[in-house]
Design a protein around this motif. Structure first.
Motif, mmCIF file in Angstrom:
data_model
loop_
_atom_site.group_PDB
_atom_site.id
_atom_site.type_symbol
_atom_site.label_atom_id
_atom_site.label_comp_id
_atom_site.label_asym_id
_atom_site.label_seq_id
_atom_site.Cartn_x
_atom_site.Cartn_y
_atom_site.Cartn_z
ATOM 1 N N VAL A 271 72.229 -45.329 1.548
ATOM 2 C CA VAL A 271 70.720 -45.810 1.576
ATOM 3 C C VAL A 271 70.489 -46.183 -0.001
ATOM 4 O O VAL A 271 69.851 -47.166 -0.212
ATOM 5 C CB VAL A 271 69.791 -44.757 1.971
ATOM 6 C CG1 VAL A 271 68.320 -44.789 1.393
ATOM 7 C CG2 VAL A 271 69.747 -44.840 3.704
ATOM 8 N N MET A 272 70.826 -45.243 -0.901
ATOM 9 C CA MET A 272 70.608 -45.356 -2.318
ATOM 10 C C MET A 272 71.218 -46.711 -2.579
ATOM 11 O O MET A 272 70.646 -47.418 -3.552
ATOM 12 C CB MET A 272 71.331 -44.292 -2.876
ATOM 13 C CG MET A 272 70.673 -42.970 -2.729
ATOM 14 S SD MET A 272 71.783 -41.340 -3.365
ATOM 15 C CE MET A 272 71.544 -41.782 -4.843
ATOM 16 N N ASP A 273 72.445 -47.144 -2.294
ATOM 17 C CA ASP A 273 73.271 -48.305 -2.809
ATOM 18 C C ASP A 273 72.188 -49.467 -2.191
ATOM 19 O O ASP A 273 72.140 -50.610 -3.075
ATOM 20 C CB ASP A 273 74.449 -48.511 -2.358
ATOM 21 C CG ASP A 273 75.335 -49.344 -2.851
ATOM 22 O OD1 ASP A 273 75.386 -49.521 -4.015
ATOM 23 O OD2 ASP A 273 75.978 -50.347 -2.022
ATOM 24 N N TYR A 274 71.765 -49.497 -1.031
ATOM 25 C CA TYR A 274 71.189 -50.577 -0.367
ATOM 26 C C TYR A 274 69.872 -50.660 -1.232
ATOM 27 O O TYR A 274 69.521 -52.005 -1.640
ATOM 28 C CB TYR A 274 70.652 -50.028 0.925
ATOM 29 C CG TYR A 274 70.037 -51.250 1.640
ATOM 30 C CD1 TYR A 274 70.883 -51.998 2.523
ATOM 31 C CD2 TYR A 274 68.535 -51.569 1.708
ATOM 32 C CE1 TYR A 274 69.976 -53.313 3.209
ATOM 33 C CE2 TYR A 274 68.067 -52.446 2.474
ATOM 34 C CZ TYR A 274 68.635 -53.260 3.144
ATOM 35 O OH TYR A 274 67.886 -54.266 4.125
ATOM 36 N N ALA A 275 69.071 -49.817 -1.653
ATOM 37 C CA ALA A 275 67.851 -49.758 -2.396
ATOM 38 C C ALA A 275 68.213 -50.208 -3.917
ATOM 39 O O ALA A 275 67.541 -51.052 -4.188
ATOM 40 C CB ALA A 275 67.152 -48.308 -2.405
ATOM 41 N N THR A 276 69.230 -49.785 -4.320
ATOM 42 C CA THR A 276 69.675 -50.372 -5.605
ATOM 43 C C THR A 276 70.197 -51.900 -5.731
ATOM 44 O O THR A 276 69.592 -52.872 -6.554
ATOM 45 C CB THR A 276 70.550 -49.750 -6.300
ATOM 46 O OG1 THR A 276 70.521 -48.257 -6.194
ATOM 47 C CG2 THR A 276 71.250 -50.005 -7.635
ATOM 48 N N GLN A 277 70.990 -52.255 -4.695
ATOM 49 C CA GLN A 277 71.398 -53.699 -4.867
ATOM 50 C C GLN A 277 70.325 -54.565 -4.273
ATOM 51 O O GLN A 277 70.555 -55.658 -4.809
ATOM 52 C CB GLN A 277 72.529 -53.614 -3.463
ATOM 53 C CG GLN A 277 73.966 -52.970 -3.803
ATOM 54 C CD GLN A 277 74.635 -53.462 -4.875
ATOM 55 O OE1 GLN A 277 74.605 -54.411 -5.543
ATOM 56 N NE2 GLN A 277 75.509 -52.588 -5.583
ATOM 57 N N LEU A 278 69.540 -54.374 -3.363
ATOM 58 C CA LEU A 278 68.416 -55.169 -3.141
ATOM 59 C C LEU A 278 66.942 -55.018 -3.831
ATOM 60 O O LEU A 278 66.233 -55.757 -3.631
ATOM 61 C CB LEU A 278 68.383 -55.169 -1.503
ATOM 62 C CG LEU A 278 69.346 -55.928 -0.909
ATOM 63 C CD1 LEU A 278 70.668 -55.364 -0.714
ATOM 64 C CD2 LEU A 278 68.727 -56.030 0.823
ATOM 65 N N ASN A 279 67.072 -54.080 -4.627
ATOM 66 C CA ASN A 279 66.020 -53.690 -5.445
ATOM 67 C C ASN A 279 64.788 -53.463 -4.331
ATOM 68 O O ASN A 279 63.680 -53.824 -4.642
ATOM 69 C CB ASN A 279 65.597 -54.637 -6.558
ATOM 70 C CG ASN A 279 64.328 -54.097 -7.376
ATOM 71 O OD1 ASN A 279 64.480 -53.085 -7.879
ATOM 72 N ND2 ASN A 279 63.637 -55.208 -8.051
ATOM 73 N N TYR A 280 65.190 -52.608 -3.531
ATOM 74 C CA TYR A 280 64.062 -52.299 -2.250
ATOM 75 C C TYR A 280 63.791 -50.881 -2.200
ATOM 76 O O TYR A 280 64.737 -50.159 -1.814
ATOM 77 C CB TYR A 280 64.980 -52.705 -0.820
ATOM 78 C CG TYR A 280 63.950 -53.008 0.278
ATOM 79 C CD1 TYR A 280 62.892 -53.719 0.432
ATOM 80 C CD2 TYR A 280 64.457 -51.980 1.277
ATOM 81 C CE1 TYR A 280 62.325 -53.462 1.391
ATOM 82 C CE2 TYR A 280 63.581 -51.963 2.775
ATOM 83 C CZ TYR A 280 62.571 -52.788 2.545
ATOM 84 O OH TYR A 280 61.761 -52.713 3.654
ATOM 85 N N TYR A 281 62.663 -50.677 -2.648
ATOM 86 C CA TYR A 281 62.348 -48.999 -2.881
ATOM 87 C C TYR A 281 61.142 -49.097 -1.945
ATOM 88 O O TYR A 281 60.249 -50.111 -1.991
ATOM 89 C CB TYR A 281 62.164 -48.732 -4.124
ATOM 90 C CG TYR A 281 63.322 -48.720 -5.042
ATOM 91 C CD1 TYR A 281 64.376 -47.637 -4.931
ATOM 92 C CD2 TYR A 281 63.637 -49.752 -5.851
ATOM 93 C CE1 TYR A 281 65.539 -47.694 -5.778
ATOM 94 C CE2 TYR A 281 64.493 -49.886 -6.649
ATOM 95 C CZ TYR A 281 65.587 -49.033 -6.709
ATOM 96 O OH TYR A 281 66.922 -48.949 -7.237
ATOM 97 N N GLY A 282 60.863 -47.846 -1.426
ATOM 98 C CA GLY A 282 59.669 -47.526 -0.753
ATOM 99 C C GLY A 282 58.337 -47.425 -1.378
ATOM 100 O O GLY A 282 57.350 -47.549 -0.987
ATOM 101 N N TYR A 283 58.700 -46.996 -2.683
ATOM 102 C CA TYR A 283 57.487 -46.454 -3.590
ATOM 103 C C TYR A 283 56.398 -45.383 -2.689
ATOM 104 O O TYR A 283 55.292 -45.756 -2.594
ATOM 105 C CB TYR A 283 56.565 -47.565 -4.000
ATOM 106 C CG TYR A 283 57.467 -48.332 -4.777
ATOM 107 C CD1 TYR A 283 57.951 -47.960 -6.062
ATOM 108 C CD2 TYR A 283 57.997 -49.705 -4.346
ATOM 109 C CE1 TYR A 283 58.918 -48.709 -6.868
ATOM 110 C CE2 TYR A 283 58.792 -50.456 -5.211
ATOM 111 C CZ TYR A 283 59.226 -50.068 -6.132
ATOM 112 O OH TYR A 283 60.229 -50.801 -7.204
#
Length: 422
Positions: A271-283
């Motif tokens: 999940v952490m890698d996915y958020a980082t790679q796609l710059n996809y954070y929930g904020y």
């Protein structure tokens, strides 16, 4: 680098434990409890994922997870070093009428047992994943008031061991003990032990021997997988004296973790890698969704309305990595805090530490009854925040704080002398 970050993580946790054991009263404080969970729950999985990363997990992803986990552990201590705000201490130091507090405890005890009784009389609906849904989820949620009733009556019993106090304490703790013995629930086990230990310290100033504490943490790392495998059978085997079977199950449980076939920390890593790679954070959207899921009853307002209140947060690990999270596993507090806020998510643990420092100071120095009940009932929620996610912690914090607000409002006393706990 993964080994270096793993060593850093271990060093931070061991240092926090050492800091706690130097002054034994610190073992009842937030940093020690959190470091214990990191060492007993997260560390075995961290070692396993370094040795066996698994599908889609790169070295960079493992290093990122270990670095972030180290930061979260460090924040549990760093945030605790700040002095509480005196205004908040004053607000928590509420004059309480002991007779009204006793009556409030009776109400909480009654509500809790009524909810559990009703659950036993209705059909429990489950989802395809096997989790509860429908009215049972609402009832089990409100049955959580027993976690407040137990320390309330246990403290009264330790101060005045009358028959009534002992009886009410037993009634309050009975469902928790049943969950431990017959279902092997790990959270119930932790909650019960922590509640008893804290109450004995607050009233009797009891602290266990240092050597016992040093032994218990590695034992917990060994026992947790065992209880997870055996559930209710664990205590059956203990009472039957079948130590060979327990040892075999313990070995199997530990090997299962070390082999790393199913790891909640792997969920977090991806999940952490996915958020980082796609710059996809929930904020914060994941926290909001967890809140809506818990507090908006779909069976009452309608599931369409409930779903419309939630953000569409889609971490598609299957398409991106070919990885499917196993049923019953979580993202852990490491994973869900990062997916919302990135590396800044570790500050959430610092905020938690500051909150618990405020409650601790109010409990020990100000002798606030309200802070005492909040602290004792919430400490296991913080520990579960690591294993199940910060969303779980936030929901339990909101619920228990709301209950204690109502209790304190009802129990306010006109007497200017704040009741002392010792």
């Amino acid at each position: 680098m993964a080994d270096t970050y793993l060593f850093l993580f271990i060093t931070i946790c061991v240092a926090i434990v050492g800091w706690s054991i130097i002054h034994l009263e610190r073992i009842y404080q937030f940093p020690f409890f959190m470091a214990s969970v990191f060492l007993s729950f997260i560390l075995p999985q961290a070692i396993a994922i370094v040795e066996n990363p698994g599908i889609g997990v790169t070295d960079t992803a493992v290093e990122r997870m270990l670095l972030y986990t180290s930061l979260c552990a460090a924040m549990c201590w760093l945030g605790y070093q700040f002095s509480p705000n005196q205004k908040w201490l004053n607000r928590l130091n509420v004059d309480i009428d002991e007779d009204k507090l006793f009556k409030a405890g009776i109400v909480l005890l009654t509500i809790g047992h009524l909810c559990l009784f009703t659950i036993g009389r209705i059909g429990i609906q489950t989802t395809g994943a096997g989790t509860w849904t429908g009215p049972a989820t609402i009832l089990i949620f409100f049955a959580g008031v027993l976690n407040i009733a137990l320390p309330l009556f246990l403290i009264r019993t330790l101060k005045n061991p009358s028959f009534v106090n002992i009886f009410l304490t037993t009634l309050s703790g009975l469902p928790m003990v049943q969950a431990i013995i017959f279902s092997g629930r790990r959270q119930a086990t932790v909650a019960f032990l922590v509640t008893v230990g804290l109450c004995f310290f607050i009233v009797k100033k009891y602290t266990p021997p240092r050597l016992l504490l040093i032994v218990l943490i590695p034992v917990a790392a060994y026992i947790i997988p065992t209880i997870g495998n055996l559930r209710g059978r664990f205590w059956e085997l203990v009472f039957a004296g079948k130590w060979d079977e327990i040892q075999m199950a313990s070995q199997e449980g530990l090997e299962k973790v070390i082999e790393g076939n199913i790891l909640e920390l792997r969920n977090a890593t991806l999940v952490m890698d996915y958020a980082t790679q796609l710059n996809y954070y929930g904020y914060g959207s994941q926290l909001w969704n967890t809140f809506i899921f818990q507090y908006v009853p779909g069976q009452i307002v309608g599931y369409d309305l409930k779903n419309s209140l939630q953000f569409n947060v889609n971490f598609d690990l299957v398409s991106y990595y070919g990885y499917q999270t196993s049923t019953g596993t979580t993202l852990t507090g490491i994973g869900d805090s990062f997916m919302d806020f990135g590396f800044f998510g570790c500050l959430f643990f610092a905020l938690m530490a500051y909150l618990y420092k405020t409650l601790w100071e109010s409990t020990i120095k100000e002798k606030s009854i309200i802070s005492t009940l909040l602290y004792v009932s919430l400490i296991d929620s913080a520990m579960v925040g690591i294993s199940h996610g910060i969303g779980r912690f936030v929901n339990e914090f909101i619920f228990k704080t709301a209950v204690m607000f109502l209790v304190s409002y009802y129990c306010k006393s006109s007497d200017q002398n704040v009741p002392k706990l010792s």
